[in-house]
Design a protein around this motif. Structure first.
Motif, PDB file in Angstrom:
ATOM      1  N   PHE A  47      37.338  53.840  36.543  1.00  0.00           N
ATOM      2  CA  PHE A  47      37.514  52.394  36.616  1.00  0.00           C
ATOM      3  C   PHE A  47      38.966  52.015  36.929  1.00  0.00           C
ATOM      4  O   PHE A  47      39.212  50.994  37.570  1.00  0.00           O
ATOM      5  N   LYS A  48      39.899  52.843  36.486  1.00  0.00           N
ATOM      6  CA  LYS A  48      41.292  52.583  36.853  1.00  0.00           C
ATOM      7  C   LYS A  48      41.485  52.708  38.356  1.00  0.00           C
ATOM      8  O   LYS A  48      42.251  51.952  38.969  1.00  0.00           O
ATOM      9  N   ALA A  49      40.786  53.665  38.965  1.00  0.00           N
ATOM     10  CA  ALA A  49      40.878  53.830  40.421  1.00  0.00           C
ATOM     11  C   ALA A  49      40.318  52.605  41.143  1.00  0.00           C
ATOM     12  O   ALA A  49      40.849  52.190  42.183  1.00  0.00           O
ATOM     13  N   PHE A  50      39.242  52.013  40.590  1.00  0.00           N
ATOM     14  CA  PHE A  50      38.713  50.769  41.174  1.00  0.00           C
ATOM     15  C   PHE A  50      39.800  49.700  41.156  1.00  0.00           C
ATOM     16  O   PHE A  50      40.019  48.987  42.147  1.00  0.00           O
ATOM     17  N   ALA A  51      40.478  49.575  40.015  1.00  0.00           N
ATOM     18  CA  ALA A  51      41.528  48.566  39.886  1.00  0.00           C
ATOM     19  C   ALA A  51      42.674  48.848  40.847  1.00  0.00           C
ATOM     20  O   ALA A  51      43.201  47.934  41.503  1.00  0.00           O
TER      21      ALA A  51
END
Length: 480
Positions: free
Chosen positions: A211-215
């Motif tokens: 999810f950090k990569a999405f952000a």
């Protein structure tokens, strides 16, 4: 079936005249004969100018700036200037938007849009001067409202200014969505799961890293989008009139009118370096559209991942749960579909299509003007509006409510053949390959087989399998 403009029947009319003759104009409307002809001619998208309030407001600001500049230079009477100014301010405040009725797609390089604005502003002004609508001898749409102007400089200027206003909302939506993914990344940071490449098990990671990569990928676009808008949309050809030479204007007008527009709009508007080039060159829109497409593509990829990660619930990956928004089937009881990510995917496809249309329209200009600007304007505003709405919808109705199936994530990781990659530095590639193959053939676990063959003792194996050792580089390897 395409819904077109509703041409309602009115009981009273006023007679207005233009180049082609006279027409009956409904007495209760503020637009005039040229707008009426455009309504009759262009029954295409069904999307009127009023669908994009930022565009309408921007046009009113352009008209106010031109009136004030002409008045200050002594070319427009103060009474007329004041009437135009008040009319524009009322439009900017949200009044009379329903009078901007021309279809966004139109022939004439935007002339119908410019005349729609001229006529509405003139008739609002006439009423404030205690005259009837259509009494243009007191305030004329062409001679007064359109003084020192051409469609070819006011229309692209209004497009750029309107896009600047819309762009601010887009950046806010992107910033909020990015922040929402960051919140989820922190919430899921402790949940170990299996990463995947080519839809096959790869190596461990945490759900928080995913999810950090999405952000992060969305956050990358924020400064780029902001920079593109600041550098490209603020430079205008206002004052260049027909082809950028400034014909029919006071030599002092061009610089003054852009200064007035900056003051009225609160935006850092400036004159384009070459007004002739700026009148026909649509390259700025191509670049901005490409950036919108880039963000849309990223967003669509993320939504594909969300759909995969939530697939199931019994026969799919099922590592996360998306908020249930509505029943998913008219025939299959209990089915709930990932409707929000699906809708965002479709918006992304439309933005990609818009980019193609903008590219083709930008290439289609000839000589000193690009007559395809209406399509460019329509698709630019459409893309920004849709992308903003899609990001808000995704954040509010999906991302904020996502939950994780932590135990299931852990079980999948522990049972994955991909776990052998973490053991490769300690047992060697040959042993790792053999263990992986045996695990696949027998259905047994990798760890079980490693222990059975005494390839690693329990202490070393436990250290290797510590989550923090599997999701990031290690300073040093344990001794085997």
């Amino acid at each position: 079936m395409c819904i077109l403009f509703d041409m309602s029947i009115n009981k009273s009319y006023r007679i207005e005249k233009d180049l082609l003759g006279t027409k009956e104009v409904p007495d209760d409307v503020y637009y005039g004969v040229q707008t009426l002809r455009a309504i009759e001619n262009f029954r295409l998208s069904g999307i009127p100018l009023s669908h994009y309030p930022d565009f309408v407001n921007a046009f009113a600001m352009v008209k106010q700036a031109t009136a004030q500049a002409n008045c200050e230079l002594g070319h427009l009477a103060k009474e007329k200037c004041e009437a135009i100014k008040k009319a524009c301010q009322r439009i900017i405040a949200g009044e009379f938007h329903d009078q901007f009725v021309v279809d966004m797609i139109q022939g004439g390089a935007g002339t119908s849009t410019n005349m729609n604005a001229n006529e509405v502003i003139a008739n609002i002004g006439l009423e404030s001067m205690n005259h009837a609508k259509g009494e243009y001898q007191y305030l004329d749409p062409n001679n007064d409202v359109n003084m020192s102007q051409s469609t070819n400089d006011t229309y692209p200027t209004a497009i750029r200014l309107g896009l600047l206003f819309s762009h601010e909302s887009l950046l806010a939506s992107l910033d909020k969505l990015t922040a929402s993914f960051v919140v989820k990344a922190n919430e899921f940071d402790h949940i170990l799961k299996m990463g995947r490449t080519q839809l096959q098990d790869a190596v461990p990671m945490t759900l928080g890293q995913e999810f950090k990569a999405f952000a992060s990928t969305l956050a990358d676009d924020l400064p780029l989008l902001r920079s593109v808008a600041a550098n490209l949309l603020t430079a205008v050809n206002l004052g260049g009139t027909a082809i950028g030479t400034g014909i029919n204007t006071d030599p002092r007008y061009q610089q003054l009118v852009v200064k007035k527009l900056a003051e009225i709009s609160g935006q850092p508007m400036k004159s384009s370096f070459d007004l002739v080039a700026a009148t026909y060159d649509m390259g700025d829109f191509v670049l901005l559209s490409g950036m919108l497409k880039r963000t849309a593509v990223k967003l669509s990829k993320i939504c594909n991942d969300l759909r995969l990660l939530s697939s199931g619930p019994r026969t799919g990956i099922n590592e996360i749960n998306l908020p249930a928004r509505q029943p998913g089937s008219s025939i299959m009881p209990g089915k709930v579909n990932p409707v929000i990510p699906e809708a965002v995917n479709q918006i992304a496809f439309e933005i990609i299509g818009n980019d193609v249309a903008i590219t083709m329209a930008s290439e289609a200009g000839q000589l000193q003007l690009n007559v395809m600007e209406p399509l460019i304007a329509y698709k630019m505003f459409d893309s920004i509006c849709l992308l903003s709405r899609a990001m808000d919808m995704l954040r509010e109705l999906c991302i904020d409510g996502i939950t994780a199936n932590a135990a299931h994530c852990s079980a999948l990781a522990e049972n994955s053949i991909g776990l052998v990659t973490a053991l490769n530095p300690f047992i060697g590639y040959a042993n790792s390959t053999r263990i992986a193959k045996k695990a696949l053939e027998t259905g047994r676990g990798v760890l079980e087989l490693v222990k059975e063959e005494n390839l690693l003792d329990e202490k070393v194996l436990a250290d290797i399998l510590r989550p923090e050792n599997m999701i990031a580089p290690r300073l040093e390897s344990v001794s085997v």
